[in-house]
Design an enzyme around this catalytic site. Structure first.
Site, PDB file in Angstrom:
ATOM      1  N   GLU A  94       9.281  -7.436  -4.035  1.00 37.85           N
ATOM      2  CA  GLU A  94       9.250  -8.677  -3.247  1.00 37.85           C
ATOM      3  C   GLU A  94      10.090  -8.547  -1.982  1.00 37.85           C
ATOM      4  O   GLU A  94      10.690  -9.516  -1.510  1.00 37.85           O
ATOM      5  CB  GLU A  94       9.738  -9.886  -4.070  1.00 37.85           C
ATOM      6  CG  GLU A  94       9.153 -10.010  -5.462  1.00 37.85           C
ATOM      7  CD  GLU A  94       7.669 -10.232  -5.516  1.00 37.85           C
ATOM      8  OE1 GLU A  94       6.978  -9.766  -4.591  1.00 37.85           O
ATOM      9  OE2 GLU A  94       7.202 -10.836  -6.475  1.00 37.85           O
TER      10      GLU A  94
ATOM     11  N   ARG B 147      34.331  -6.409 -31.673  1.00 40.32           N
ATOM     12  CA  ARG B 147      34.772  -5.009 -31.667  1.00 40.32           C
ATOM     13  C   ARG B 147      36.306  -4.951 -31.646  1.00 40.32           C
ATOM     14  O   ARG B 147      36.939  -5.443 -30.696  1.00 40.32           O
ATOM     15  CB  ARG B 147      34.208  -4.305 -30.431  1.00 40.32           C
ATOM     16  CG  ARG B 147      34.733  -2.913 -30.179  1.00 40.32           C
ATOM     17  CD  ARG B 147      34.298  -1.919 -31.220  1.00 40.32           C
ATOM     18  NE  ARG B 147      34.563  -0.549 -30.769  1.00 40.32           N
ATOM     19  CZ  ARG B 147      34.442   0.514 -31.545  1.00 40.32           C
ATOM     20  NH1 ARG B 147      34.057   0.374 -32.814  1.00 40.32           N
ATOM     21  NH2 ARG B 147      34.696   1.715 -31.072  1.00 40.32           N
TER      22      ARG B 147
ATOM     23  N   GLY C 274      30.290   3.598 -25.589  1.00 44.90           N
ATOM     24  CA  GLY C 274      29.246   4.517 -26.038  1.00 44.90           C
ATOM     25  C   GLY C 274      28.071   3.797 -26.666  1.00 44.90           C
ATOM     26  O   GLY C 274      26.912   4.220 -26.519  1.00 44.90           O
TER      27      GLY C 274
ATOM     28  N   GLU D 287       0.851  -1.191   0.000  1.00 51.86           N
ATOM     29  CA  GLU D 287       0.000   0.000   0.000  1.00 51.86           C
ATOM     30  C   GLU D 287       0.885   1.239   0.000  1.00 51.86           C
ATOM     31  O   GLU D 287       2.103   1.143   0.260  1.00 51.86           O
ATOM     32  CB  GLU D 287      -0.917  -0.010   1.231  1.00 51.86           C
ATOM     33  CG  GLU D 287      -1.879  -1.185   1.238  1.00 51.86           C
ATOM     34  CD  GLU D 287      -2.837  -1.182   2.418  1.00 51.86           C
ATOM     35  OE1 GLU D 287      -3.632  -2.121   2.524  1.00 51.86           O
ATOM     36  OE2 GLU D 287      -2.777  -0.237   3.253  1.00 51.86           O
TER      37      GLU D 287
END
Length: 384
Positions: free
Chosen positions: A367, A272, A344, A129
């Site tokens: 949780e 890369r 990047g 709540e």
């Protein structure tokens, strides 16, 4: 590539293979599009239901798979690795079925559980709540008995599937006695069509944007008394028991997310090139990837050990908290490091790791926050 599974049976291996195929072919291709559009994946939950994946740990009598929790969690990890919103949604649905499956009567199970486990009904778990999150015993939603109905008033917050679910496993106060201990809280299975139940506008979140989260408002909502699960006053005990198993689900989802980030980082580093060689050959990158792999595999081992204790009928609450704490902290670190490996490019939406990083934050919160997990672990150690 996802790690090989150590599965107890051939049937379990076949189940994981099926889950991996569905995750790869039906979920992963849609994840980025749906998350970008903040589109709720209802069709995908229906597919999981038809495939028998919405009720894996529950009894075959009511349409479940009746598989060990160890196996269910590995299936859940596969789904979360492909699409975290769907993985978390499956975990929440499974937790929403827990009260009925473990504390309902056979008549109640016969009436509702088959549709829940078969994918016709999607669940939500309504405990938190606005002013009662970590302190669940302090909830203020009231359910007043009037004849053959309960009249519910109050607001539930941070409800996954809020406004989308077909049923809400709801904790409400039915008695003012025991307010400090939560002994006056009861569990009610609330249908989405209940008059007086409405959803607030969805929360605007940094991640899991395909998963709707909203407040649920009860305004003189009338719920039949035959939707009471367990006895009056047992709601908090049911809720906490549900959460122990639900935390294992979140741990498995976090591992799946971290595995996806690791896979993406390794693939990128292999392709890369800088300074004349692939960046995976630089020690600074390979050590980073090694730490990421260690975090993923140790987190997986932690949730599996907790699940095996649960399957053997041993106490597992502390181990569930450990698994949730370790796996979600690891996912945050691994996804952050994945962005670093991509540089990047990782900061752009051309690659999924920026989304993974955003999605990794909330498992440390829901949780039971990781601060609460530390409290649970410490209290158990004191009482050992």
């Amino acid at each position: 590539m996802l790690a090989d599974r150590l599965l107890p049976t051939t049937e379990a291996a076949d189940l994981i293979a099926l889950t991996r195929e569905i995750a790869r072919d039906e979920l992963a291709p849609l994840a980025a599009e749906y998350e970008e559009a903040e589109r709720f994946p209802r069709e995908q939950f229906a597919l999981l239901g038809k495939s028998g994946l919405l009720g894996l740990p529950y009894s075959e009598r009511w349409g479940g798979g009746e598989v060990p929790y160890e196996v269910y969690l590995q299936a859940l990890e596969e789904i979360a690795s492909a699409w975290m919103s769907v993985g978390v949604g499956l975990s929440v649905h499974t937790m929403s079925c827990f009260a009925l499956a473990h504390h309902g009567t056979d008549a109640q199970r016969d009436r509702w559980l088959p549709a829940m486990l078969g994918g016709e009904l999607l669940g939500a778990y309504a405990l938190s709540e606005p002013h009662a999150g970590s302190d669940a015993a302090a909830l203020s939603t009231r359910a007043r008995r009037e004849g053959d109905h309960y009249v519910i008033n109050g607001t539930k917050a941070w409800i996954t599937h809020g406004g989308q679910a077909d049923f809400y496993t709801t904790m409400a106060r039915t008695s003012e006695s025991g307010e400090e201990t939560g002994s006056g809280i009861s569990c009610l299975l609330v249908d989405r069509e209940t008059q007086g139940l409405s959803a607030a506008p969805p929360e605007r979140k940094m991640g899991l944007t395909g998963s709707t989260t909203s407040q649920m408002i009860f305004s003189d909502a009338r719920v039949e008394t035959d939707r009471l699960i367990g006895a009056e006053g047992e709601g908090l005990r049911i809720a906490l028991s549900s959460l122990s198993s639900g935390r294992l689900g979140i741990a498995a989802c976090a591992v799946g997310l971290a595995q996806a980030a690791l896979d993406e980082a390794v693939a990128y580093a292999k392709g890369r090139a800088q300074f004349g060689r692939n960046i995976i050959d630089f020690q600074g990158v390979e050590f980073l990837l090694a730490d990421m792999a260690a975090a993923v595999e140790s987190s997986r081992a932690t949730y599996l050990e907790a699940a095996r204790r649960r399957d053997r009928g041993k106490p597992f609450q502390r181990q569930a908290s450990v698994a949730k704490l370790v796996a979600t902290d690891a996912a945050m670190k691994v996804t952050t490091d994945a962005v670093q490996v991509l540089g990047g490019a990782g900061y752009t939406r051309d690659f999924p790791v920026e989304r993974y990083m955003r999605e990794a934050k909330v498992p440390q919160i829901f949780e039971g926050t990781n601060q609460i997990q530390r409290l649970v672990i410490a209290r158990d150690l004191k009482n050992a």
